[in-house]
Every structure is written in C-alpha cells, then in structure tokens.
Design an enzyme around this catalytic site. Structure first.
Site, PDB file in Angstrom:
ATOM      1  N   LYS A  52       0.843  -1.207   0.000  1.00 37.82           N
ATOM      2  CA  LYS A  52       0.000   0.000   0.000  1.00 37.82           C
ATOM      3  C   LYS A  52       0.874   1.250   0.000  1.00 37.82           C
ATOM      4  O   LYS A  52       0.594   2.235  -0.688  1.00 37.82           O
ATOM      5  CB  LYS A  52      -0.928  -0.007   1.222  1.00 37.82           C
ATOM      6  CG  LYS A  52      -2.034  -1.069   1.144  1.00 37.82           C
ATOM      7  CD  LYS A  52      -2.813  -1.232   2.448  1.00 37.82           C
ATOM      8  CE  LYS A  52      -3.825  -2.382   2.346  1.00 37.82           C
ATOM      9  NZ  LYS A  52      -4.610  -2.633   3.560  1.00 37.82           N
ATOM     10  N   GLN A  96      -4.152  -1.466   9.945  1.00 39.57           N
ATOM     11  CA  GLN A  96      -4.272  -2.787   9.321  1.00 39.57           C
ATOM     12  C   GLN A  96      -4.846  -3.787  10.322  1.00 39.57           C
ATOM     13  O   GLN A  96      -4.415  -3.843  11.475  1.00 39.57           O
ATOM     14  CB  GLN A  96      -2.887  -3.247   8.829  1.00 39.57           C
ATOM     15  CG  GLN A  96      -2.891  -4.537   8.046  1.00 39.57           C
ATOM     16  CD  GLN A  96      -3.526  -4.414   6.655  1.00 39.57           C
ATOM     17  OE1 GLN A  96      -3.687  -3.332   6.112  1.00 39.57           O
ATOM     18  NE2 GLN A  96      -3.894  -5.545   6.086  1.00 39.57           N
ATOM     19  N   ASP A 119     -10.669   3.418   4.885  1.00 40.99           N
ATOM     20  CA  ASP A 119     -11.158   2.037   4.775  1.00 40.99           C
ATOM     21  C   ASP A 119     -12.682   2.010   4.641  1.00 40.99           C
ATOM     22  O   ASP A 119     -13.249   1.024   4.159  1.00 40.99           O
ATOM     23  CB  ASP A 119     -10.813   1.239   6.048  1.00 40.99           C
ATOM     24  CG  ASP A 119      -9.504   0.473   5.952  1.00 40.99           C
ATOM     25  OD1 ASP A 119      -9.206  -0.060   4.873  1.00 40.99           O
ATOM     26  OD2 ASP A 119      -8.803   0.392   6.983  1.00 40.99           O
TER      27      ASP A 119
HETATM   28  N1  GUN Z   1      -6.902  -6.421   6.631  1.00 41.54           N
HETATM   29  C1  GUN Z   1      -7.262  -7.110   5.523  1.00 41.54           C
HETATM   30  N2  GUN Z   1      -7.844  -6.287   4.617  1.00 41.54           N
HETATM   31  C2  GUN Z   1      -7.854  -5.054   5.169  1.00 41.54           C
HETATM   32  C3  GUN Z   1      -8.318  -3.787   4.710  1.00 41.54           C
HETATM   33  O1  GUN Z   1      -8.873  -3.624   3.611  1.00 41.54           O
HETATM   34  N3  GUN Z   1      -8.128  -2.747   5.568  1.00 41.54           N
HETATM   35  C4  GUN Z   1      -7.539  -2.902   6.785  1.00 41.54           C
HETATM   36  N4  GUN Z   1      -7.409  -1.817   7.554  1.00 41.54           N
HETATM   37  N5  GUN Z   1      -7.113  -4.072   7.233  1.00 41.54           N
HETATM   38  C5  GUN Z   1      -7.263  -5.138   6.425  1.00 41.54           C
END
Ligand code: GUN
Length: 297
Positions: A52, A96, A119
């Site tokens: 990311k 995350q 998110d």
């Molecule tokens: N863990 C797995 N997918 C995601 C996501 O899209 N956002 C976040 N914050 N954690 C994740």
C-alpha cells in the site's frame, strides 16, 4: 470461452487516472498523505501494508508508516490514532487488521476520524453506505464494482450471491449490490457459515462473490453455467515452495472456470483493485478536506 478478469490491468488504469488528479492537487498545493498503522500478528499484514505504501509513493501520495510492537497496550495505539486525527497534514488513516487479541478492533475503528477513514469501516461511514449515500466505499467491494464495470458486467436485475459476511467485504459488498445506483440494483443473497444448502443458493448466482476466507470453498459443482465469479480469498496454504506456502483463493479455479463466463484469478484479480481503491479514497479525502473538486475514475 471463459474470460480471465485482469485485475492488474484494471487497477493500472485506475491508478493512471488518479495520477492526473494527484498532479492537479499538487498544482493546487496539496499532496495527499496516507498514514498506515501496523500492529498485526498476521505475517501477511506487513507485506500488504508495504504494498500500500509503495502504491502511494508511485503516485506521489505521501505514505506515513507507523509500527507498534505487538505487546503495546491499546492506549498506545489510541494515542497514535488521536495524533493522526489531529494532524492536518494527514488525509487518510488505515489501521491494518487484525490487531492483537488484547485490543478491540471495534474501538480502534471508532477512534478514527470518519472523515479520514479511508477504509470506510467507521460506523458513520457504514451508516452512510447503508443509508445510500456512501462517502468512502470500502476498498475491496468498491474495487469489485469497478472490476465488474470494466468487464461490462451489468449488475442491474442480476442475482448476486455473496459468500461471507465480514465487515471488510461481505456486508459492504451486499450493501453496494442493493444500492439504487450504477453497480447496484442487483437482487442480493448473503450466504455464510450457517447457510443451509449453500450450493442451492450459489447455483442461483449470475454474479458470485466468494469472500469466506476458506481455501477453495466454492467449486464448479456449486455454480451454474455463465456465472461471473469474483474470488476475494487470499489464503496461504502449506506447499512445497521456497516460502513454504502458496496462495489460493476461496474458489477452486479450474472447476469454476469451466462453468464461468468470467472469473478472477488469485493473485492478480481482486487484490490489486483493493489497493487501487485505497488510493482513490485517499485522493477523495484530500479533496473533501480541502474543499477542492477532484476528478475520480
Ligand atoms: N486487513 C485485511 N484487509 C484489510 C483492509 O482492507 N483494511 C484494513 N485496515 N485491514 C485489512
């Protein structure tokens, strides 16, 4: 012929369009900033977060990287979130998941300023989505909508079956499918671990989204001919490879592809789209927070 849906290519197109928006923001003196917070016991999380950040840097988005030790108390994480909320230079915040067991992820999500919640998991943003005026659509289901549109799959009037009811994918996916909006207007069924006779439901699908987190849970015998299959699963299973594992989806690709008109691969399907839509939300957040109109793909 079954079409293999190329998530890398569609995501690259979206990133290219976002690039010009980021350039225009730069002309207006704004450079978007995404803060990622990593405190995850899942070994895959570190990889996801660094991907990311690389995506951000490629587009000229600032990536702020905060890491906490797994044994830090919840308060330490909340302090970090409070600081990022208060920092006008930060446009988007992503913690995350999963977080360690001693921390309640719900409290984490509720702590993030909804205007910086790229998110789309904060209850305010979930509420906006369910009420029909989403501000930040959650990245994976939003990416799936974009993927279907790029594949010329019209959702209107179709039977969409979502397998999985997570906060990250299943629930928002179902909500997007039922919106009275482009990419919506689908008749939507949500299946989960307690669903009786799952195959009877999945065989109804014109569009099937597999997001149960169970390796190869859906196979061709559970599908009808012509279905469009979207595989959200990224499961690490033990294998005799250099890393000791391989990635498999929630769908048994071979048997499903034999039935499907179009299907996403794993990897290279949904994953790149999730990352592209995080960039989208970060750019959108920067526009909203600075009262600037931004062009979004
Ligand atoms: N863990 C797995 N997918 C995601 C996501 O899209 N956002 C976040 N914050 N954690 C994740």
């Amino acid at each position: 012929m079954t079409e293999q849906i190329d998530g890398e290519a569609v995501a690259a197109d979206i990133r290219a369009e976002l690039q010009s928006t980021v350039d225009s923001l730069a002309d207006a003196g704004e450079r978007p900033t995404l803060a990622t917070v990593l405190m995850s016991p899942d070994p895959a999380s570190e990889t996801y977060v660094s991907m990311k950040q690389n995506d951000c840097e490629e587009l000229g988005i600032n990536a702020r990287d905060i890491e906490l030790d797994l044994d830090e108390p919840a308060e330490a994480l909340f302090d970090v979130i409070d600081e990022l909320n208060a920092d006008d230079d930060v446009n988007g915040i992503l913690v995350q998941s999963p977080v360690p067991d001693h921390i309640d992820y719900r409290e984490v999500l509720e702590r993030i300023d909804p205007e910086k919640d790229v998110d789309g998991f904060h209850p305010t943003n979930v509420g906006r989505l369910v009420a029909g005026y989403p501000q930040y659509k959650p990245c994976t289901p939003h990416g799936i909508q974009k993927l279907l549109a790029a594949t010329d799959v019209d959702t209107e009037g179709k039977d969409a079956v979502v397998v999985g009811r997570s906060r990250i994918v299943g629930k928002p996916m179902a909500n997007l499918f039922i919106q009275k909006a482009p990419g919506g207007n689908a008749t939507t069924t949500v299946c989960h671990s307690r669903t009786d006779d799952l195959a009877a439901k999945t065989r109804q699908a014109d569009i099937l989204v597999a997001a149960a987190g169970i390796p190869e849970f859906i196979d061709g015998s559970m599908l009808s001919a012509g279905v469009v299959v979207i595989d959200v699963g990224i499961n690490r299973v033990d294998a005799d490879t250099e890393k000791g594992y391989e990635l498999v989806g929630d769908v048994d690709y071979e048997s499903a592809a034999a039935k499907a008109s179009a299907i996403t691969p794993v990897p290279g399907g949904v994953g790149p789209m999730t990352r592209a839509m995080l960039l989208y939300n970060t750019v959108k957040a920067t526009g909203l927070q600075n009262d600037l109109d931004v062009d979004l793909p």
